[in-house]
Design a protein around this motif. Sequence first.
Motif, PDB file in Angstrom:
ATOM      1  N   GLU A  54       0.607  -0.765   0.080  1.00  0.00           N
ATOM      2  CA  GLU A  54       0.044  -0.023   0.018  1.00  0.00           C
ATOM      3  C   GLU A  54       1.067   1.391  -0.037  1.00  0.00           C
ATOM      4  N   PHE A  55       0.254   2.164  -0.844  1.00  0.00           N
ATOM      5  CA  PHE A  55       1.177   3.760  -0.851  1.00  0.00           C
ATOM      6  C   PHE A  55       0.261   4.994  -0.640  1.00  0.00           C
ATOM      7  N   ALA A  56       0.509   5.719  -0.203  1.00  0.00           N
ATOM      8  CA  ALA A  56      -0.113   7.179   0.580  1.00  0.00           C
ATOM      9  C   ALA A  56      -1.247   7.346  -0.938  1.00  0.00           C
ATOM     10  N   ILE A  57      -0.637   7.473  -2.726  1.00  0.00           N
ATOM     11  CA  ILE A  57      -1.647   6.901  -3.612  1.00  0.00           C
ATOM     12  C   ILE A  57      -2.649   5.606  -3.140  1.00  0.00           C
ATOM     13  N   THR A  58      -2.570   5.559  -2.690  1.00  0.00           N
ATOM     14  CA  THR A  58      -3.692   4.092  -3.173  1.00  0.00           C
ATOM     15  C   THR A  58      -4.885   4.007  -2.187  1.00  0.00           C
ATOM     16  N   ASN A  59      -4.512   5.350  -1.198  1.00  0.00           N
ATOM     17  CA  ASN A  59      -5.423   5.520  -0.512  1.00  0.00           C
ATOM     18  C   ASN A  59      -6.164   7.136  -1.011  1.00  0.00           C
ATOM     19  N   SER A  60      -5.703   7.558  -1.597  1.00  0.00           N
ATOM     20  CA  SER A  60      -6.672   9.421  -1.963  1.00  0.00           C
ATOM     21  C   SER A  60      -6.627   9.342  -3.193  1.00  0.00           C
ATOM     22  N   ILE A  61      -7.142   7.886  -3.878  1.00  0.00           N
ATOM     23  CA  ILE A  61      -8.199   7.881  -5.223  1.00  0.00           C
ATOM     24  C   ILE A  61      -9.134   7.244  -5.220  1.00  0.00           C
ATOM     25  N   SER A  62     -10.605   7.458  -5.741  1.00  0.00           N
ATOM     26  CA  SER A  62     -11.291   6.851  -4.703  1.00  0.00           C
ATOM     27  C   SER A  62     -12.049   5.504  -5.722  1.00  0.00           C
ATOM     28  N   ASP A  63     -12.872   4.991  -5.594  1.00  0.00           N
ATOM     29  CA  ASP A  63     -13.599   3.724  -6.779  1.00  0.00           C
ATOM     30  C   ASP A  63     -14.040   5.125  -7.742  1.00  0.00           C
ATOM     31  N   GLU A  64     -14.560   5.721  -7.742  1.00  0.00           N
ATOM     32  CA  GLU A  64     -14.949   6.347  -8.682  1.00  0.00           C
ATOM     33  C   GLU A  64     -13.862   7.142  -9.490  1.00  0.00           C
ATOM     34  N   ALA A  65     -12.956   7.729  -9.248  1.00  0.00           N
ATOM     35  CA  ALA A  65     -11.869   8.079 -10.016  1.00  0.00           C
ATOM     36  C   ALA A  65     -11.886   7.473 -10.853  1.00  0.00           C
ATOM     37  N   ILE A  66     -11.343   5.967 -10.263  1.00  0.00           N
ATOM     38  CA  ILE A  66     -11.022   5.053 -10.556  1.00  0.00           C
ATOM     39  C   ILE A  66     -11.447   4.907 -11.973  1.00  0.00           C
ATOM     40  N   THR A  67     -12.631   4.593 -11.713  1.00  0.00           N
ATOM     41  CA  THR A  67     -13.758   3.961 -12.713  1.00  0.00           C
ATOM     42  C   THR A  67     -13.848   5.351 -14.358  1.00  0.00           C
ATOM     43  N   GLN A  68     -13.883   6.597 -13.546  1.00  0.00           N
ATOM     44  CA  GLN A  68     -14.080   7.433 -14.650  1.00  0.00           C
ATOM     45  C   GLN A  68     -12.954   7.030 -15.061  1.00  0.00           C
ATOM     46  N   ARG A  69     -11.525   7.370 -15.133  1.00  0.00           N
ATOM     47  CA  ARG A  69     -10.084   7.494 -15.979  1.00  0.00           C
ATOM     48  C   ARG A  69     -10.226   6.009 -16.867  1.00  0.00           C
ATOM     49  N   ALA A  70     -10.889   4.656 -15.899  1.00  0.00           N
ATOM     50  CA  ALA A  70     -10.829   3.642 -16.611  1.00  0.00           C
ATOM     51  C   ALA A  70     -11.923   4.166 -18.146  1.00  0.00           C
ATOM     52  N   LEU A  71     -13.001   4.298 -17.980  1.00  0.00           N
ATOM     53  CA  LEU A  71     -13.933   4.547 -18.716  1.00  0.00           C
ATOM     54  C   LEU A  71     -13.769   5.687 -19.845  1.00  0.00           C
ATOM     55  N   THR A  72     -12.957   6.281 -19.952  1.00  0.00           N
ATOM     56  CA  THR A  72     -12.067   7.790 -20.381  1.00  0.00           C
ATOM     57  C   THR A  72     -11.115   6.395 -21.352  1.00  0.00           C
ATOM     58  N   TYR A  73     -10.449   5.353 -21.105  1.00  0.00           N
ATOM     59  CA  TYR A  73      -9.509   4.791 -21.045  1.00  0.00           C
ATOM     60  C   TYR A  73     -10.305   4.528 -22.611  1.00  0.00           C
ATOM     61  N   THR A  74     -11.565   3.422 -21.942  1.00  0.00           N
ATOM     62  CA  THR A  74     -12.231   2.196 -22.807  1.00  0.00           C
ATOM     63  C   THR A  74     -12.566   3.113 -23.907  1.00  0.00           C
ATOM     64  N   LYS A  75     -13.115   5.062 -23.808  1.00  0.00           N
ATOM     65  CA  LYS A  75     -13.526   5.362 -25.240  1.00  0.00           C
ATOM     66  C   LYS A  75     -12.819   5.231 -25.625  1.00  0.00           C
ATOM     67  N   GLN A  76     -11.066   5.762 -25.412  1.00  0.00           N
ATOM     68  CA  GLN A  76     -10.222   6.484 -26.625  1.00  0.00           C
ATOM     69  C   GLN A  76     -10.086   5.225 -27.290  1.00  0.00           C
ATOM     70  N   ARG A  77      -9.855   4.274 -26.831  1.00  0.00           N
ATOM     71  CA  ARG A  77      -9.211   2.578 -27.274  1.00  0.00           C
ATOM     72  C   ARG A  77     -10.268   1.371 -27.999  1.00  0.00           C
ATOM     73  N   GLY A  78     -11.502   1.992 -28.172  1.00  0.00           N
ATOM     74  CA  GLY A  78     -12.151   1.562 -28.204  1.00  0.00           C
ATOM     75  C   GLY A  78     -12.773   0.268 -27.625  1.00  0.00           C
TER      76      GLY A  78
END
Length: 102
Positions: A54-78
């Motif tokens: 575990e790292f400090a950054i791990t706790n500072s990122i919410s599930d929602e932020a991870i999902t939003q970033r992942a949605l951006t990547y999936t859309k960009q990459r088709g």
Amino acid sequence: MMQAFAAAGVSFENNNYARCEIVKASSVLTCADEITKQLISLGYVNKSLQGCREFAITNSISDEAITQRALTYTKQRGYPSGLAYRNIKQSFNQVELNMSCA
């Protein structure tokens, strides 16, 4: 004759890129450890963090932020948007986290 298959592999290109190929989910930590070793050898990470999960950054990122970033990547990459969602939600015991990498 039984064949052995590698469950994970890590390769490095230059000092700025690591490729991790995982066949079994249980091999994720093995890959992470190999990448951490490389980062330590390059001086990017303090050796005391080797094996830390575990790292400090791990706790500072919410599930929602991870999902939003992942949605951006999936859309960009088709890719299908369903790949952006985690099937295991984030859960942390703050006391354990503070002790794990002290």
